[in-house]
Each structure stands twice: as C-alpha cells, then as structure tokens.
Motif scaffolding. Structure first.
Motif, mmCIF file in Angstrom:
data_model
loop_
_atom_site.group_PDB
_atom_site.id
_atom_site.type_symbol
_atom_site.label_atom_id
_atom_site.label_comp_id
_atom_site.label_asym_id
_atom_site.label_seq_id
_atom_site.Cartn_x
_atom_site.Cartn_y
_atom_site.Cartn_z
ATOM 1 N N VAL A 143 1.179 -1.439 0.164
ATOM 2 C CA VAL A 143 0.007 0.124 -0.179
ATOM 3 C C VAL A 143 0.823 1.598 -0.469
ATOM 4 N N PRO A 144 0.569 2.009 -0.579
ATOM 5 C CA PRO A 144 1.308 3.953 -0.561
ATOM 6 C C PRO A 144 1.021 4.031 0.594
ATOM 7 N N ILE A 145 2.337 5.205 1.077
ATOM 8 C CA ILE A 145 1.874 5.446 2.456
ATOM 9 C C ILE A 145 1.131 6.372 2.989
ATOM 10 N N LYS A 146 0.325 6.948 1.652
ATOM 11 C CA LYS A 146 -0.990 7.574 2.463
ATOM 12 C C LYS A 146 -1.998 6.821 2.470
ATOM 13 N N ASP A 147 -1.872 5.382 2.130
ATOM 14 C CA ASP A 147 -3.044 4.940 2.574
ATOM 15 C C ASP A 147 -2.942 3.277 3.910
ATOM 16 N N ILE A 148 -1.442 3.384 4.822
ATOM 17 C CA ILE A 148 -1.309 2.193 5.497
ATOM 18 C C ILE A 148 -2.210 2.314 6.823
ATOM 19 N N PRO A 149 -3.431 1.484 6.509
ATOM 20 C CA PRO A 149 -4.207 0.809 6.723
ATOM 21 C C PRO A 149 -3.566 0.474 8.739
ATOM 22 N N ASP A 150 -4.138 -0.116 9.814
ATOM 23 C CA ASP A 150 -4.218 0.238 11.038
ATOM 24 C C ASP A 150 -3.617 -1.391 10.790
ATOM 25 N N LEU A 151 -2.565 -2.237 10.320
ATOM 26 C CA LEU A 151 -2.260 -3.854 9.919
ATOM 27 C C LEU A 151 -0.507 -3.210 10.339
ATOM 28 N N PRO A 152 0.333 -4.377 11.100
ATOM 29 C CA PRO A 152 1.718 -4.181 10.452
ATOM 30 C C PRO A 152 2.415 -4.385 9.972
ATOM 31 N N ILE A 153 2.858 -3.228 10.044
ATOM 32 C CA ILE A 153 3.788 -3.028 8.460
ATOM 33 C C ILE A 153 5.140 -4.470 8.320
ATOM 34 N N TYR A 154 5.541 -5.055 7.655
ATOM 35 C CA TYR A 154 6.258 -6.434 7.975
ATOM 36 C C TYR A 154 7.115 -6.101 6.491
ATOM 37 N N ASP A 155 7.298 -5.327 5.709
ATOM 38 C CA ASP A 155 8.391 -4.736 4.649
ATOM 39 C C ASP A 155 8.229 -3.545 3.882
ATOM 40 N N ILE A 156 9.025 -2.983 3.711
ATOM 41 C CA ILE A 156 8.930 -2.078 2.528
ATOM 42 C C ILE A 156 8.787 -2.988 1.831
ATOM 43 N N GLY A 157 7.754 -1.343 0.337
ATOM 44 C CA GLY A 157 6.628 -1.484 -0.533
ATOM 45 C C GLY A 157 7.806 -2.329 -2.197
ATOM 46 N N ILE A 158 7.182 -2.583 -2.886
ATOM 47 C CA ILE A 158 7.434 -2.775 -4.145
ATOM 48 C C ILE A 158 8.241 -1.561 -5.128
ATOM 49 N N GLU A 159 7.184 -0.236 -4.963
ATOM 50 C CA GLU A 159 7.949 0.795 -5.471
ATOM 51 C C GLU A 159 8.994 1.325 -5.106
ATOM 52 N N THR A 160 8.930 1.517 -3.669
ATOM 53 C CA THR A 160 10.203 1.673 -2.581
ATOM 54 C C THR A 160 11.537 0.879 -2.900
ATOM 55 N N ILE A 161 11.073 -0.285 -3.241
ATOM 56 C CA ILE A 161 12.254 -1.183 -3.506
ATOM 57 C C ILE A 161 12.502 -0.296 -4.460
ATOM 58 N N LYS A 162 11.954 -1.119 -5.704
ATOM 59 C CA LYS A 162 12.579 -0.308 -7.061
ATOM 60 C C LYS A 162 14.066 1.524 -7.161
ATOM 61 N N VAL A 163 13.016 2.674 -6.068
ATOM 62 C CA VAL A 163 13.762 3.645 -6.608
ATOM 63 C C VAL A 163 14.936 3.340 -5.630
ATOM 64 N N TYR A 164 15.081 2.406 -3.738
ATOM 65 C CA TYR A 164 16.425 2.250 -3.587
ATOM 66 C C TYR A 164 16.992 1.326 -4.722
ATOM 67 N N ALA A 165 16.861 0.134 -4.984
ATOM 68 C CA ALA A 165 17.614 -0.743 -6.126
ATOM 69 C C ALA A 165 18.378 0.517 -6.768
ATOM 70 N N GLU A 166 17.838 0.986 -7.491
ATOM 71 C CA GLU A 166 18.645 2.084 -8.765
ATOM 72 C C GLU A 166 19.245 3.077 -7.700
ATOM 73 N N LYS A 167 18.954 3.202 -7.114
ATOM 74 C CA LYS A 167 20.013 3.736 -6.374
ATOM 75 C C LYS A 167 21.492 3.378 -5.229
ATOM 76 N N ILE A 168 20.952 2.374 -5.327
ATOM 77 C CA ILE A 168 22.489 0.861 -4.836
ATOM 78 C C ILE A 168 23.068 1.044 -6.009
ATOM 79 N N ARG A 169 22.476 0.505 -7.311
ATOM 80 C CA ARG A 169 22.893 -0.207 -8.695
ATOM 81 C C ARG A 169 23.990 1.535 -8.593
#
Length: 406
Positions: A292-318
C-alpha cells in the motif's frame, strides 16, 4: 583515532607463547549441545593456523553466550570443531586461569594449541571497567606471567571493556589478529576514504543504533544517501507525520523508541535530501502481503518495504560506488515479506560499488539467500561494527592502539 595498532606481521613469534582472544560465540542447540553454525570458528581459524604454523604456542581465550542463557556452555565442542577445521589438534582445557590451565600452558611445545574454558564462567569477565582496572583482575594477573604476547582477534566483542579484551593489552606487548586487522581497516576506510556516491541502507529493529550511525556519517559528510527500511523506516515515516497505524505506533512505543521520533524529524529537516523514506510499505493482512502507498497505510503491522520503494532504493544502490548496509528491510524469515531484503541484497551484490554488510541479522540473510559471493565485506561483529560506524570508540581497539595511555 589513528589506526596505529601492531599486527601479527610486527611480531617475532617463533617459539613464543601467545594468548589469543577470539570470538567464537555460536548458536548452540540447548538440548544436545551441538554447534549449529561454525562460521565464526572458520573465520578465526586463519589466525590460529597462521600462529601455529609460525611455531608459536597458542593459548586461546573465548566465550560462549552469558550466564542465565540456555546456550551458556563449555567450549569442549568448539575445540573439537576447530581441530577439524584447522587440521591440527586443539586441546580443550577445563580451566581458565587455575593450576590446571597454568600447568598446561607451561608444558606447551612449539605449534601447540590449547583452548581454555569459557572465560565468562569467571564472574569478573562480565564486569565492564577501565582497562587499567581490568589489568588487575585475577585472570590477567595469573596468566600474564606465562605469556609473551597478547593478540586480540575478537572484533565482534571489541565494543566491550572486559578483562580478556582490554586487560592483557595493558600488561603485555599486543597486536591485532587477522580478523580484527581486516575489520578495522575496511570499516575505517568506509568512514574516511569514501567512494562517491556512498549509500547507507539502515533497517532492522535497532532504531537507536541506526540513528547514531546517521548522525555520524551525515555529520561527517561521509554518506550521500540514507535509505531507511524496517522499524527504522517506520520511525522516520512517523517523524514525517505519516499515519502508520496504531499497531505500528504501539510497536515503536513498546521498543522504547517513541523519543526518537523527534530526533528523526530533526535529522530529516537538517538532511532532508539525503534521508529517503519508503513511498509504499507491505502490511500483513490475513497472513498475506498487501502493498500500500504510505498515504493509505491501514491499521495493520508493517512487515516490509513496498515494491515501489524497492525500485527506488535498488536504483540508488546500483549507481553507488560504496554501499554500507545494516539490518533487514522486513520480516525476511517469512517468505511473504522477504522480498524487500532479498531484492536490496540482490542490488547490493550485483552493484559494482564496494559493499559492506554490518553483521547481525542482515549477514545471516546474505548467507541464507546466497548473496555472499557478491558482497565485498561481511562484518563478523554487528554490535562492534555499528558502534564504529556510529563514531564510538571501541575499548578493545583503543587499548591496542594506545596501551600506555589508558
């Protein structure tokens, strides 16, 4: 602190009696006593084998766990495994500094190796005090007269000021073992000889440690970007006034990190372009992953970063020339939520930049997921590595560098 410690190369060890402190603290099955992972034993085998090959008499000090824990046990099994790894006999001595231990040391021949009993069976080893005080403990006073040189190879415990780690260096000519030498040179280089752009990926649940690292590396200008994941990211999302859900706020409070939200907010204000927070997260809904996008986080436990975040972070890392990572991106033990950790490790291992993993759970994930061959350096000491990256002095290193000024 300048790295002016001696190494094995600076000593003439042939026929000398060497006291070697290592860290072979390993996972142990409390029911069978079987050692479940011999990684640290293999790591220190290089130093042990080299010293024995130089015909030194090698007296090893080490610990396993601490009093009160289920894996607090003797080092008999460790000696057996070390013998197998090195291909030389490592004699286990069921004593630390008593008559039996001292007698065994006195009758050693060139190339002999003995492993003394778990040093934490001795109560004074648990106390953290100044090196000069630790040098007066029974352990140091009893063993020092029998020893020519002290070598500390226990980087993983270098952030502790205990007798076996700091006391002998006050009394005896001392040096760093190969593990200690390699760790210090690589980690200090990461702080002082930065390759740009330099990325820090900070996650896991130890938010206080990550914030100390951020303050140090951002303050010194040795980090170009900080990518936040794990509980660290949750604190920074909250600091950015994102509604992360009551259950995630409760976890932050339960961990004692509520006071760090203000600290995170100040860091984001001061280094706003350098600290990246997730744009989406993965929550656990009915035991399944839901991104879920960060503006729509429900009251459920966050267990990982999201797919779109992974894409952004992976590009920075590469695009990075240096990557320092500590802490998993999520609950990687659960296949549903291992994606963030696995994809970021894949990006790090396939990057042409120099990569450092800060030990601990992320180091375990590297091995579990098979990325170790693509990582330039996996630290043997999570706590020590983080303390060093946070700009803190490591007592065991300080005394090696300045034994007469302690």
């Amino acid at each position: 602190m300048s790295l002016n410690f001696k190494t094995i190369d600076d000593l003439e060890l042939n026929g000398k009696t060497v006291l070697l402190r290592i860290d072979i603290n390993s996972p142990v099955d409390p029911h069978t006593g079987r050692i479940l992972d011999d990684t640290r034993l293999r790591l220190h085998s290089e130093t042990i084998d080299e010293l024995a090959g130089m015909e030194a008499k090698v007296v090893i000090l080490a610990h396993q766990s601490r009093p009160g824990k289920k894996d607090f046990t003797t080092l008999e099994k460790h000696a057996e495994i070390l013998s197998d790894i090195i291909g030389r006999p490592v004699k286990y001595v069921e004593d630390i500094f008593g008559c039996a231990a001292r007698e065994e040391i006195s009758k050693m021949k060139k190339g002999d190796i003995i492993l003394l009993e778990n040093v934490r069976f001795y109560s004074e080893e648990i106390l953290k005090r100044e090196p000069r005080i630790q040098a007066k403990t029974h352990l140091v006073r009893k063993l020092s007269p029998l020893i020519d040189y002290y070598i500390n190879d226990a980087f993983a415990a270098a952030h502790r000021s205990q007798p076996s780690l700091v006391g002998f260096a006050v009394k005896l000519p001392s040096a760093a073992g190969r593990v200690m030498e390699r760790e210090l040179k690589i980690l200090y280089s990461a702080l002082e000889n930065v390759k740009r752009p330099c990325i820090y990926v900070l996650g896991g649940v130890k938010v206080d440690d990550s914030i100390k690292v951020m303050e140090n590396v951002l303050g010194k200008g040795s980090a170009d970007y900080i990518l936040t994941t794990g509980l660290v990211a949750n604190v920074f999302l909250k600091a950015a006034k994102i509604d992360i859900g009551k259950c995630n706020e409760k976890l932050i409070k339960k961990r004692g990190y509520s006071n760090l939200i203000k600290v995170a907010r100040k860091l984001m204000k001061k280094f706003k372009d350098k600290i990246l927070i997730p744009v989406d997260v993965a929550v656990c809904k009915d035991d399944k992953r839901l991104d879920v996008p960060i503006k729509d986080i429900p009251d459920l436990p966050i267990y990982d970063i999201g797919i779109e975040t992974i894409k952004v972070y992976a590009e920075k890392i590469r695009n990075a020339k240096m990557i320092v990572a500590n802490g998993p991106a999520g609950v990687f033990e659960n296949p549903e939520f291992s994606i963030g950790t696995e994809d970021l490790l894949n990006a790090i291992s396939s990057s042409s930049g120099f990569s450092i993993i800060g030990g601990g759970h992320l180091a375990a994930a590297v091995v579990q997921m098979g990325f170790q061959d693509g990582i330039d350096h996996i630290s043997s000491g999570g706590g020590a590595a983080i303390s060093l990256l946070a700009g803190e002095e490591l007592p065991a290193v300080k005394v090696l560098c300045n034994p007469m000024n302690i």
